[in-house]
Each structure stands twice: as structure tokens, then as C-alpha cells.
Design an enzyme around this catalytic site. Structure first.
Site, PDB file in Angstrom:
ATOM      1  N   GLY A  54       3.059   2.452  10.610  1.00 58.02           N
ATOM      2  CA  GLY A  54       3.985   3.566  10.405  1.00 58.02           C
ATOM      3  C   GLY A  54       4.749   3.978  11.653  1.00 58.02           C
ATOM      4  CB  SER A  60       5.951  -1.613  11.668  1.00 54.31           C
ATOM      5  OG  SER A  60       5.526  -0.290  11.922  1.00 54.31           O
ATOM      6  CG  ASN A 114      -1.690   1.226   1.447  1.00 54.09           C
ATOM      7  OD1 ASN A 114      -1.769   2.071   0.554  1.00 54.09           O
ATOM      8  ND2 ASN A 114      -2.292   1.384   2.616  1.00 54.09           N
ATOM      9  CD1 TRP A 115       3.240   1.124  -3.039  1.00 53.29           C
ATOM     10  CD2 TRP A 115       3.146   2.376  -4.898  1.00 53.29           C
ATOM     11  NE1 TRP A 115       3.851   0.421  -4.047  1.00 53.29           N
ATOM     12  CE2 TRP A 115       3.802   1.161  -5.207  1.00 53.29           C
ATOM     13  CE3 TRP A 115       2.983   3.318  -5.917  1.00 53.29           C
ATOM     14  CZ2 TRP A 115       4.291   0.880  -6.487  1.00 53.29           C
ATOM     15  CZ3 TRP A 115       3.459   3.034  -7.192  1.00 53.29           C
ATOM     16  CH2 TRP A 115       4.104   1.826  -7.468  1.00 53.29           C
ATOM     17  CE  LYS A 116       0.051   3.147   4.951  1.00 53.94           C
ATOM     18  NZ  LYS A 116       0.156   3.238   6.387  1.00 53.94           N
ATOM     19  CG  HIS A 128      -5.704   1.863   5.517  1.00 57.30           C
ATOM     20  ND1 HIS A 128      -5.216   2.772   6.424  1.00 57.30           N
ATOM     21  CD2 HIS A 128      -4.693   0.983   5.273  1.00 57.30           C
ATOM     22  CE1 HIS A 128      -3.952   2.455   6.713  1.00 57.30           C
ATOM     23  NE2 HIS A 128      -3.622   1.381   6.024  1.00 57.30           N
ATOM     24  CD  GLU A 149      -3.083  -2.415   7.434  1.00 56.65           C
ATOM     25  OE1 GLU A 149      -2.005  -2.643   6.887  1.00 56.65           O
ATOM     26  OE2 GLU A 149      -3.744  -1.384   7.223  1.00 56.65           O
ATOM     27  CD  GLU A 193      -2.745   5.421   6.889  1.00 56.34           C
ATOM     28  OE1 GLU A 193      -2.828   5.448   5.645  1.00 56.34           O
ATOM     29  OE2 GLU A 193      -1.778   4.905   7.485  1.00 56.34           O
ATOM     30  N   GLY A 244       3.133  -1.137   4.152  1.00 53.77           N
ATOM     31  CA  GLY A 244       3.107   0.299   3.865  1.00 53.77           C
ATOM     32  C   GLY A 244       4.491   0.783   3.477  1.00 53.77           C
ATOM     33  N   GLY A 245       5.164   1.451   4.399  1.00 50.44           N
ATOM     34  CA  GLY A 245       6.451   2.108   4.118  1.00 50.44           C
ATOM     35  C   GLY A 245       7.456   1.236   3.372  1.00 50.44           C
TER      36      GLY A 245
HETATM   37  P1  13P Z   1       3.402   0.471   7.528  1.00 52.68           P
HETATM   38  O1  13P Z   1       3.929  -0.819   6.941  1.00 52.68           O
HETATM   39  O2  13P Z   1       4.089   1.686   6.995  1.00 52.68           O
HETATM   40  O3  13P Z   1       3.371   0.407   9.036  1.00 52.68           O
HETATM   41  O4  13P Z   1       1.866   0.608   7.040  1.00 52.68           O
HETATM   42  C1  13P Z   1       1.004  -0.452   7.186  1.00 52.68           C
HETATM   43  C2  13P Z   1      -0.267  -0.124   6.470  1.00 52.68           C
HETATM   44  O5  13P Z   1      -1.033   0.717   6.892  1.00 52.68           O
HETATM   45  C3  13P Z   1      -0.552  -0.836   5.217  1.00 52.68           C
HETATM   46  O6  13P Z   1      -1.860  -0.611   4.789  1.00 52.68           O
END
Ligand code: 13P
Length: 251
Positions: free
Chosen positions: A173, A212, A9-11, A95, A167, A97, A233-234
Site C-alpha cells: 500500500g 504495490s 485481496n480487497w482488504k 497477512h 509480501e 495487517e 491489494g489496491g
Molecule cells: P497493495 O497491492 O495495495 O500494496 O497490497 C498488497 C497486499 O497486501 C495484498 O495482500
């Protein structure tokens, strides 16, 4: 047997230049055949990702879709049928967020889940507790309620073509990963909640862990019996790191 899945997920990250570089790196990865790999770019870059990854085994998904499956007068939104037309095969739904920052409610995300499936997209339903909820001992209650609202809206059979991502909000993050045991406990609870409705659906549904995940902790997490892969994510913004996570999933 459930196939392992790793989705990046590149957000809200990426520029034309950085996305071109990332896609070129992804295109060169040697990926295990036993893992379903996907990337989920910002919608602006979906076409570019589909074009650049054509001929690879990497699928492309979207981070969000409209509550309506069909195109229409809904400024700023993208219909699930338009995502299918572009070549997407999956979409994130709920998600944390979007729940927390955009204020997406269970009712709205249930409509998105249904719209996605009506168009033939696989919804990846994201659920998870906050730190406050975990510290209050409410993790299973919170995650269970998030899941049951979707089961009530779409029915258990809908989960034969859906993925669930656990999650924990406190792990997203932050560099704080749930321990493999913490994650497994919640994954097992999710699967048993689904099994109460249908043992067959529960056995087949893939449950991803997100929060993470890095190459360094992926093997242990993916080794747990009810963890069928990861939502990254990251670490998915670096092709080599993402490739290493995919290989960890293939072990
Ligand atoms: P991180 O891997 O950056 O913690 O993000 C997880 C995430 O929200 C994937 O959707």
C-alpha cells in the site's frame, strides 16, 4: 510446471454498490487460461462474489478463518468449513495487517492454516519483513523464521496444497515495490528453505509476490524464475487494472 496465480485481496474495502460494479467488471474480463485467478473480498461480500462470478473462471477466497475448522460457539469468527460451504476455495493466513494490527501470532496462524486445510481450503500463507528489519539486513532471517514456524507446526507435506505469498511490509500500500531482483532473492530463499525438507514440495509450491503490484510492474516481477504470480491489494479494486495484471501473468 507451476501454474501462475493472481489473487486480488480487497482488504476492508467495498460497499454493496462498489462491489456490484467491480464484480460486473470482473465478469466481463477476458482472462488467460494459463493463470489461476481469484478474488478475496471482505467476508460480507463472499456470497455476492460467488453468485456473480458463477460461470467464470474466477475463484473466491476469504481473508481470514477461525482457528477451528468446524462451526461452533465462537462469536464473530467464520469456520473454514463454513467458507467451503459458501463456495470458497482459498483463504489468506497471516497477512501482515493481521499480524501487526490484530496481533495474530505464529501460533494462532498455524492453527488457522491447519483448520483451512482440514476443511479443504488452500491456505495462502503471507510472510514478509518490515522496513526496519530489511534495513537491519534481517530480511531472510525474519521471513525464514515465519516460514519455519508453520513448517514445524503442520509439516512440509502440507505445502503440497498451500501457497506462500511474500509480501514485504514496506511495499504494501505504499507504492514502493520490491525490485524484481529483491523479490526474486527472497523467493529463491523461501524455495530453498522448503527444498531442505522436500525437493518435490519446493518445486511444486507456488510463491506469490505482493506489495504495490500494478499492471505497469507486473510483467517484470512475474518474469522472475521463482515468482509464480501475485497477491494484489489496491490494484485489484479496479477490474480493468486487475485484468491487465492477470494478462501480464499469462505472458
Ligand atoms: P497493495 O497491492 O495495495 O500494496 O497490497 C498488497 C497486499 O497486501 C495484498 O495482500
Amino acid at each position: 510446471m507451476r501454474r501462475t496465480m493472481v489473487a486480488g485481496n480487497w482488504k476492508m474495502y467495498g460497499t454493496r454498490a462498489s462491489v456490484a460494479e467491480l464484480l460486473s467488471g470482473l465478469g466481463q474480463l477476458a482472462l488467460p487460461d494459463s493463470v489461476d485467478v481469484a478474488v478475496i473480498p471482505p467476508s460480507l461480500f463472499i456470497n455476492q462474489a460467488i453468485a456473480e462470478l458463477h460461470g467464470t473462471s474466477i475463484a473466491v477466497g476469504a481473508q481470514n478463518c477461525a482457528v477451528e475448522a468446524n462451526q461452533g460457539a465462537l462469536t464473530g469468527e467464520i469456520a473454514s468449513s463454513q467458507l467451503v460451504d459458501a463456495g470458497c476455495t482459498l483463504v489468506l493466513v497471516g497477512h501482515s495487517e493481521r499480524r501487526q494490527v490484530i496481533g495474530e501470532t505464529d501460533e494462532v496462524l498455524c492453527r488457522k492454516f491447519a483448520a483451512a486445510q482440514a476443511s479443504g481450503l488452500v491456505p495462502v500463507l503471507c510472510i514478509g519483513e518490515t522496513l526496519e528489519q530489511r534495513e537491519a539486513g534481517k530480511t531472510l532471517e525474519v521471513v525464514g523464521a515465519q516460514l519455519s514456524s508453520v513448517i514445524a507446526a503442520v509439516g512440509i507435506e502440507a505445502f503440497t496444497s498451500a501457497v506462500v505469498a511474500y509480501e514485504p511490509v514496506w511495499a504494501i500500500g505504499t507504492g514502493l515495490t520490491a525490485s524484481p531482483q529483491q523479490a526474486q532473492e527472497v523467493h529463491a530463499a523461501i524455495r530453498s528453505q522448503l527444498a531442505k525438507e522436500s525437493a518435490e514440495v519446493a518445486r511444486g509450491v507456488r510463491l506469490l509476490y505482493g506489495g504495490s503490484v500494478k499492471a505497469a510492474n507486473a510483467v517484470e516481477l512475474f518474469g522472475m524464475p521463482d515468482i509464480d504470480g501475485g497477491l494484489i491489494g489496491g490494484a485489484s479494486l479496479n477490474a480493468d487494472e486487475f485484468g491487465a495484471i492477470c494478462r501480464a501473468a499469462g505472458n
